[in-house]
Design a protein around this motif. Sequence first.
Motif, mmCIF file in Angstrom:
data_model
loop_
_atom_site.group_PDB
_atom_site.id
_atom_site.type_symbol
_atom_site.label_atom_id
_atom_site.label_comp_id
_atom_site.label_asym_id
_atom_site.label_seq_id
_atom_site.Cartn_x
_atom_site.Cartn_y
_atom_site.Cartn_z
ATOM 1 N N THR A 62 34.013 -1.477 -43.205
ATOM 2 C CA THR A 62 34.304 -2.764 -43.816
ATOM 3 C C THR A 62 34.763 -3.776 -42.773
ATOM 4 N N PRO A 63 34.204 -4.995 -42.762
ATOM 5 C CA PRO A 63 34.644 -6.009 -41.813
ATOM 6 C C PRO A 63 36.116 -6.346 -42.009
ATOM 7 N N GLY A 88 36.216 -10.271 -35.141
ATOM 8 C CA GLY A 88 34.786 -10.357 -34.888
ATOM 9 C C GLY A 88 34.048 -9.097 -35.265
ATOM 10 N N THR A 89 34.703 -7.932 -35.125
ATOM 11 C CA THR A 89 34.055 -6.651 -35.411
ATOM 12 C C THR A 89 35.097 -5.652 -35.888
ATOM 13 N N ALA A 90 34.647 -4.697 -36.674
ATOM 14 C CA ALA A 90 35.500 -3.575 -37.066
ATOM 15 C C ALA A 90 35.161 -2.333 -36.251
ATOM 16 N N PRO A 132 35.590 -1.834 -25.973
ATOM 17 C CA PRO A 132 35.129 -3.223 -25.960
ATOM 18 C C PRO A 132 35.006 -3.826 -27.364
ATOM 19 N N GLY A 133 35.197 -3.020 -28.396
ATOM 20 C CA GLY A 133 35.086 -3.513 -29.767
ATOM 21 C C GLY A 133 36.378 -4.118 -30.262
ATOM 22 N N ASP A 184 25.718 -4.902 -26.744
ATOM 23 C CA ASP A 184 24.450 -4.794 -27.461
ATOM 24 C C ASP A 184 24.674 -4.188 -28.855
ATOM 25 N N GLU A 185 25.357 -3.069 -28.917
ATOM 26 C CA GLU A 185 25.638 -2.417 -30.203
ATOM 27 C C GLU A 185 26.493 -3.298 -31.100
ATOM 28 N N LEU A 186 27.533 -3.902 -30.536
ATOM 29 C CA LEU A 186 28.443 -4.722 -31.327
ATOM 30 C C LEU A 186 27.738 -5.925 -31.925
ATOM 31 N N PHE A 187 26.915 -6.602 -31.121
ATOM 32 C CA PHE A 187 26.239 -7.794 -31.609
ATOM 33 C C PHE A 187 25.188 -7.439 -32.662
#
Length: 356
Positions: free
Chosen positions: A2-3, A8-10, A96-97, A270-273
Motif C-alpha cells: 500500500t502506498p 514517494g514509494t513504499a 534507496p527506497g 529503475d525498479e522504484l520508478f
Amino acid sequence: MTPLKTRGTALNPHNRFQPIATDRQVDDGWYQAPEDTLCPDSVATEVTDERVRTIISRNRSPDVPFDQSINPYRGCEHACIYCFARPTHAYWDLSPGLDFETRLIAKPNAADQLRRELDRPGYRPATIALGVNTDAYQPVERERGITRQLLEVLLEYRHPVSIITKGGLILRDLDLLSELASQRLCSVRVSLTTLDNNLKRTMEPRTAAPATRLKVLRELSAAGVPTGIIMGPVIPFVNDHELERILEAAATAGAIRASWILLRLPLELDELFQDWLQRHFPQRADHVMARMRDLRGGKSYQSEFGKRMTGSGPYADLIRQRFNRQARAVGLNREPEPALRTDLFRRPGSEQLGLL
C-alpha cells in the motif's frame, strides 16, 4: 504494498552491497499479526548526525557545470520518485527506497569543516554547488539550519556558490543570498518539473508546490539574485507535454536561464520508478518505458558521459528543439551565463584579503 501518505514509494529494495537479502513481502506462515494491528499509512522521518571529516566533494564529470559541491544532508525527505541520488543511500547500508526518504543523515559540523577546508593554504576558490545530490532546503533544514550556516561561512569568505532547489524554504535566506548576489557570488536554479499540483503530489510529495516555486523565482529575482530553472527530469508521456508552459511561466516569474535533463534510472531507481508508474499511470506505463529504452539504446539507462543527461535518438532531438525554440521565444538564455567571481575570496583573520 500500500502506498504511504506523503511518501514517494513504499518499497525498500535490497541494498546491493549486502550479501544477504530478506523478502518481507512473502507470507510464509511463521508470523501472524494480531487482528487489531494495522499497517501505518505513513512513516516518520529519522535523522542521524554524522561528524564529517570532509565537506567539499570534487567532481570530474563533463556533464555538469561545477567542479565541487556540498551536500548538508544524505537522503532527502522531498521523496521525489525519480531522484537519481537514491542509489547512493546503499553506501550507508540503507535502502534507496523508503529509507532514502525517511532515514536521513545530517552533517551538523558542516560549517566548521568548511572553514577548515577554505583555510587550507593550498585551497583555490571555485564555485561550490550547494545541495546537488540531495536538496539543501528539504524540510529537515527548517529545524537544523545547516544550509544557512554554510551560506554564512561562504559570505564571510566571499566565496561563490550556486544552488539548486525545489524547496520554498530558500526564501528564509534571502538576506544572505541577496548580499552574495550583490557581489556576483551567487546564482540559484529552481527545479521546476510540472505546473500540475496533482502530478506534483504523486511525483515529488514533500516539495514546494509549483506556485511556490514560481514565487521563489519572483522574490529572488526582485532581490537581485540571478535565477533560472532546470526542467529535470523530462519524463516521456508524463510531463513532457508541459515543456512550453513551464518555460513561459518561469520567464514570467523572472528566470533568465533554463536547462533540461532527461529522466535517469540508475541501479535500484529503475525498479522504484517502474513500480510508481504502474501505480499511478498503469495504462501508459509500458509506453513510457518503451520510449525510455528508445532513448537509451534499448536499455532503461545509459551511464555514459554525454548521453546520460539527454539520451539520444529522434525523441531526444525533438525535446531539444522544442526546448530551444520556446526558450528563445520567451527570452531565456539570451546571453552566455557569466561566471561567478572568485577574485573576492578572502580568509577572515589572515593577511590575505584576496587571491593573488
